[in-house]
Structure formats: C-alpha cells, structure tokens
Motif scaffolding. Structure first.
Motif, PDB file in Angstrom:
ATOM      1  N   PHE A 160       0.836  -1.196   0.000  1.00 53.19           N
ATOM      2  CA  PHE A 160       0.000   0.000   0.000  1.00 53.19           C
ATOM      3  C   PHE A 160       0.865   1.238   0.000  1.00 53.19           C
ATOM      4  O   PHE A 160       1.936   1.257   0.628  1.00 53.19           O
ATOM      5  CB  PHE A 160      -0.934   0.008   1.220  1.00 53.19           C
ATOM      6  CG  PHE A 160      -2.110  -0.894   1.045  1.00 53.19           C
ATOM      7  CD1 PHE A 160      -3.326  -0.391   0.644  1.00 53.19           C
ATOM      8  CD2 PHE A 160      -1.991  -2.258   1.241  1.00 53.19           C
ATOM      9  CE1 PHE A 160      -4.406  -1.229   0.434  1.00 53.19           C
ATOM     10  CE2 PHE A 160      -3.060  -3.111   1.036  1.00 53.19           C
ATOM     11  CZ  PHE A 160      -4.276  -2.587   0.631  1.00 53.19           C
ATOM     12  N   ALA A 161       0.392   2.265  -0.689  1.00 54.27           N
ATOM     13  CA  ALA A 161       1.077   3.551  -0.670  1.00 54.27           C
ATOM     14  C   ALA A 161       1.117   4.057   0.771  1.00 54.27           C
ATOM     15  O   ALA A 161       0.154   3.883   1.533  1.00 54.27           O
ATOM     16  CB  ALA A 161       0.353   4.546  -1.568  1.00 54.27           C
ATOM     17  N   GLU A 162       2.224   4.667   1.131  1.00 53.14           N
ATOM     18  CA  GLU A 162       2.434   5.083   2.520  1.00 53.14           C
ATOM     19  C   GLU A 162       1.313   5.986   3.042  1.00 53.14           C
ATOM     20  O   GLU A 162       0.949   5.904   4.215  1.00 53.14           O
ATOM     21  CB  GLU A 162       3.784   5.788   2.656  1.00 53.14           C
ATOM     22  CG  GLU A 162       4.119   6.129   4.076  1.00 53.14           C
ATOM     23  CD  GLU A 162       5.494   6.741   4.243  1.00 53.14           C
ATOM     24  OE1 GLU A 162       5.859   6.996   5.407  1.00 53.14           O
ATOM     25  OE2 GLU A 162       6.189   6.973   3.238  1.00 53.14           O
ATOM     26  N   ALA A 163       0.747   6.810   2.202  1.00 56.31           N
ATOM     27  CA  ALA A 163      -0.328   7.705   2.640  1.00 56.31           C
ATOM     28  C   ALA A 163      -1.543   6.942   3.159  1.00 56.31           C
ATOM     29  O   ALA A 163      -2.391   7.526   3.852  1.00 56.31           O
ATOM     30  CB  ALA A 163      -0.746   8.617   1.487  1.00 56.31           C
ATOM     31  N   HIS A 164      -1.614   5.654   2.878  1.00 56.84           N
ATOM     32  CA  HIS A 164      -2.779   4.863   3.265  1.00 56.84           C
ATOM     33  C   HIS A 164      -2.455   3.820   4.334  1.00 56.84           C
ATOM     34  O   HIS A 164      -3.282   2.943   4.609  1.00 56.84           O
ATOM     35  CB  HIS A 164      -3.389   4.218   2.017  1.00 56.84           C
ATOM     36  CG  HIS A 164      -3.737   5.232   0.992  1.00 56.84           C
ATOM     37  ND1 HIS A 164      -4.804   6.090   1.113  1.00 56.84           N
ATOM     38  CD2 HIS A 164      -3.109   5.588  -0.147  1.00 56.84           C
ATOM     39  CE1 HIS A 164      -4.832   6.901   0.084  1.00 56.84           C
ATOM     40  NE2 HIS A 164      -3.818   6.613  -0.695  1.00 56.84           N
ATOM     41  N   TRP A 165      -1.289   3.925   4.945  1.00 59.81           N
ATOM     42  CA  TRP A 165      -0.917   3.025   6.028  1.00 59.81           C
ATOM     43  C   TRP A 165      -1.686   3.401   7.302  1.00 59.81           C
ATOM     44  O   TRP A 165      -2.098   4.535   7.503  1.00 59.81           O
ATOM     45  CB  TRP A 165       0.572   3.123   6.318  1.00 59.81           C
ATOM     46  CG  TRP A 165       1.468   2.597   5.242  1.00 59.81           C
ATOM     47  CD1 TRP A 165       1.117   2.032   4.052  1.00 59.81           C
ATOM     48  CD2 TRP A 165       2.891   2.613   5.255  1.00 59.81           C
ATOM     49  NE1 TRP A 165       2.228   1.688   3.327  1.00 59.81           N
ATOM     50  CE2 TRP A 165       3.343   2.033   4.050  1.00 59.81           C
ATOM     51  CE3 TRP A 165       3.839   3.062   6.159  1.00 59.81           C
ATOM     52  CZ2 TRP A 165       4.689   1.889   3.740  1.00 59.81           C
ATOM     53  CZ3 TRP A 165       5.181   2.915   5.856  1.00 59.81           C
ATOM     54  CH2 TRP A 165       5.597   2.329   4.661  1.00 59.81           C
ATOM     55  N   GLY A 166      -1.850   2.414   8.173  1.00 57.76           N
ATOM     56  CA  GLY A 166      -2.417   2.661   9.493  1.00 57.76           C
ATOM     57  C   GLY A 166      -3.918   2.903   9.515  1.00 57.76           C
ATOM     58  O   GLY A 166      -4.452   3.368  10.516  1.00 57.76           O
ATOM     59  N   GLN A 167      -4.600   2.582   8.433  1.00 56.53           N
ATOM     60  CA  GLN A 167      -6.042   2.819   8.362  1.00 56.53           C
ATOM     61  C   GLN A 167      -6.834   1.519   8.209  1.00 56.53           C
ATOM     62  O   GLN A 167      -8.037   1.546   7.980  1.00 56.53           O
ATOM     63  CB  GLN A 167      -6.339   3.775   7.196  1.00 56.53           C
ATOM     64  CG  GLN A 167      -5.659   5.132   7.381  1.00 56.53           C
ATOM     65  CD  GLN A 167      -5.801   6.007   6.161  1.00 56.53           C
ATOM     66  OE1 GLN A 167      -6.919   6.276   5.731  1.00 56.53           O
ATOM     67  NE2 GLN A 167      -4.683   6.428   5.596  1.00 56.53           N
TER      68      GLN A 167
END
Length: 130
Positions: A95-102
């Motif tokens: 996943f693209a880093e902007a979408h991590w942790g969700q």
C-alpha cells in the motif's frame, strides 16, 4: 472484482501503471518487499502478476470506494521457490504510505482470503514476512 465496505479490489488496467510504479519506486513501501523498482522492473512485476491469472489467482488493484484511485495492490499467487513452501497459495499486499495505518491492508487481505476459500481448493494460504 471484490468489494468490501470501504474497498474495491479489481484486476489491474493500463491506467493503474503510474500509481503502481510509484509504490514500487518508494523505498519505504519496498523496505520489506524487495528492492526498489524502476519503470522497467515495475512493468516486469506487472507482467509477472498478470501471469498468475493463468493459474486462477492474481493480485488486484485496491481502491477506496469513496474516492477511486489506486491505494494498494493485494492478492494471491502461487509461491515460487524462494520460500520453504513453493507452489503453495501465497497472499501478499503493498500500500502507498499515505494509506498506512487505516486498516486497508487488513481489509483487503481478509477479502482476498474470503475469495480464496470460496474459489480455491488449497487447504491453506501462506504469507511471507521479512
């Protein structure tokens, strides 16, 4: 195509190439997935993933239902001889880093596993970790 409450998983299309190349070129995304890829290596990876469809599996582009656009890549393939269990059904994702942790990776992986239990006969699915 697979749909969850928040995500759509679908086969890659030519319009997805730039987003996938950006993920493969990102050192943080690739930290545990292998070497960073240039455009040519990304195209080769896409071709390799396309070849998994011949075996009835493959990786899907992951998009959010609320705002379409590629946020990740998740799916199933037959494991190669680089693991202790070659030929086993293997799950993977990026996943693209902007979408991590969700929770997107977990949601996409769960949807991929659910698809596997319905459409495949393998008794298990493996995952490889760094």
């Amino acid at each position: 195509m697979i749909e969850t409450d928040r995500l759509v998983l679908r086969w890659p299309e030519p319009r997805d190439r730039a987003a996938l190349q950006a993920m493969w070129a990102d050192p943080r995304v690739m930290a545990d997935l292998g070497p960073v890829k240039d455009a040519a290596a990304s195209d080769a990876a896409l071709a390799r993933h396309e070849s998994y469809r011949h075996h009835g599996v493959g990786f899907w582009v992951v998009e959010r239902r609320a705002a379409l656009g590629v946020i990740g890549f998740c799916g199933l393939k037959l494991a190669g001889d680089y693991v202790p269990f070659p030929g086993e059904l293997e799950i993977g994702w990026m996943f693209a880093e902007a979408h991590w942790g969700q929770g997107y990776a977990r949601e996409a992986a769960a949807a991929s596993l659910a698809w596997a239990w319905i459409h495949r006969r393998e008794p298990r699915v493996i995952a490889i970790t760094a």
